[in-house]
Design an enzyme around this catalytic site. Structure first.
Site, short mmCIF file in Angstrom:
data_model
loop_
_atom_site.label_atom_id
_atom_site.label_comp_id
_atom_site.label_asym_id
_atom_site.label_seq_id
_atom_site.Cartn_x
_atom_site.Cartn_y
_atom_site.Cartn_z
N GLN A 81 -4.78 -1.62 10.00
CA GLN A 81 -4.51 -2.90 9.35
C GLN A 81 -5.02 -4.06 10.22
OE1 GLN A 81 -3.13 -3.29 6.19
NE2 GLN A 81 -3.64 -5.43 6.47
N LYS A 102 0.84 -1.20 0.00
CA LYS A 102 0.00 0.00 0.00
C LYS A 102 0.88 1.26 0.00
CE LYS A 102 -3.67 -2.48 2.39
NZ LYS A 102 -4.30 -2.82 3.68
N ASP A 126 -11.37 2.33 4.04
CA ASP A 126 -11.53 0.87 3.91
C ASP A 126 -13.01 0.52 3.76
OD1 ASP A 126 -9.43 -0.85 3.71
OD2 ASP A 126 -9.00 -0.91 5.86
#
Ligand code: NDP
Length: 287
Positions: free
Chosen positions: A91, A47, A114
């Protein structure tokens, strides 16, 4: 035909890069990482590289495995209040002392790139475009559009009902909207007669996390097959091989189009994160 997710993702990233070049400021994506899960470290690095390539500032805060839940929630509060931050990503997986639910619900929905916050999930379900779609289903939708695959009136069978892939993808593809309008069937570990259902698919999506689960006999000729699975398999020589949920070698012989693993859905997930971060940045600047 093999669908090249890497190529499609690169073209989208290039477009984002050009748009960012024309902006005065750069978007910012702030990431919280707790512990040293090897897969998480790989994903974060991927990412980070993707953000660097398009000009999104990427900031990681790395906490140790034993970090208290309160510290993480406080950090999210700070990022929520920081005007320079456009996207916040925590994460997963998190160590067990930290609640996924509390963390996800603490993130400002307007920075939840997200797309996991219940507000964004709700917006997705009712077809309200002001939220964020979660990255893997968004990536799959984009992959289908860019590959000129029409889902309207098609029977899409999704194997897997997780909150990050199966459920949101079903919700997206069944919307009464352009590039949607599919008839969707979602299967899970309690589903019976799986083969009968998968053989009735025009488009089959496998997201279950079991290597080569989808065999050739489960797929009818000319089906479009989207393989979401990422399974790490240790080889006898000590190396690790990445396999999808589909027996690619055999299913690719009869599928009309198929995504490989790697280089299929994976890069589309990453580029969707860039799209969401850029969209958050734009929405803020337009306010
Ligand atoms: P989960 O483990 O959260 O969900 C798996 C789903 O598969 C569950 O709904 C489960 O059913 C179902 N399932 C398991 N076994 C069977 C079976 N025998 N028959 C039918 N259904 C079954 O996985 P995720 O959705 O998080 O991920 C799925 C895969 O996709 C993984 O390999 C993951 O690594 C990968 N992935 C890839 C991404 C990418 O960018 N390419 C992004 C996210 C995930 P039940 O609900 O009943 O338990």
């Amino acid at each position: 035909m093999i669908i090249n997710g890497t190529k499609i993702a690169k073209a989208i990233a290039e477009d984002i890069k050009e748009k960012i070049l024309k902006c005065k400021n750069r978007p910012n994506l702030s990431v919280i990482l707790v512990g040293n899960n090897p897969a998480s470290l790989i994903y974060i690095r991927m990412k980070e590289k993707a953000c660097e390539r398009v000009g999104i500032d990427f900031k990681v805060q790395h906490f140790n495995e034993e970090e208290k839940e309160g510290t993480i929630l406080n950090e999210i509060d700070k990022l929520n209040q920081d005007d320079r931050v456009n996207g916040i990503l925590v994460q997963m997986p998190l160590p067990k002392q930290i609640s996924n639910k509390k963390v996800i619900e603490r993130i400002d929905p307007e920075k939840d790139v997200d797309g996991f916050h219940p507000i964004n999930v709700g917006k997705m379900l009712i077809g309200d475009d002001s939220g964020f779609l979660s990255c893997t289903p968004l990536g799959i939708k984009t992959l289908l559009i860019k590959s000129n695959i029409k889902v309207e009136s098609k029977h899409v069978v999704i194997l897997g009902r997780s909150n990050i892939v199966g459920k949101p993808l079903a919700a997206i593809l069944m919307q009464k909207k352009p590039h949607c309008n599919a008839t969707v069937t979602v299967c899970h570990s309690y589903s019976k007669n799986l083969k009968e259902i998968t053989r009735s698919a025009d488009i089959l999506v496998a997201a279950i996390g079991k290597p080569k689960f989808v065999t050739q006999d489960m797929v009818k000729d000319n089906t479009i097959v989207i393989d979401v699975g990422i399974n790490y398999l240790k080889q006898t020589d000590g190396t690790t091989k990445i396999l999808g949920d589909v027996d690619f070698e055999n299913v690719s012989k009869i599928a009309s189009q198929i995504t490989p693993v790697p280089k299929g859905v994976g890069p589309m997930t990453v580029v969707s994160l860039l799209q969401n971060t850029y969209m958050s940045f734009k929405r803020k600047n337009e306010k």
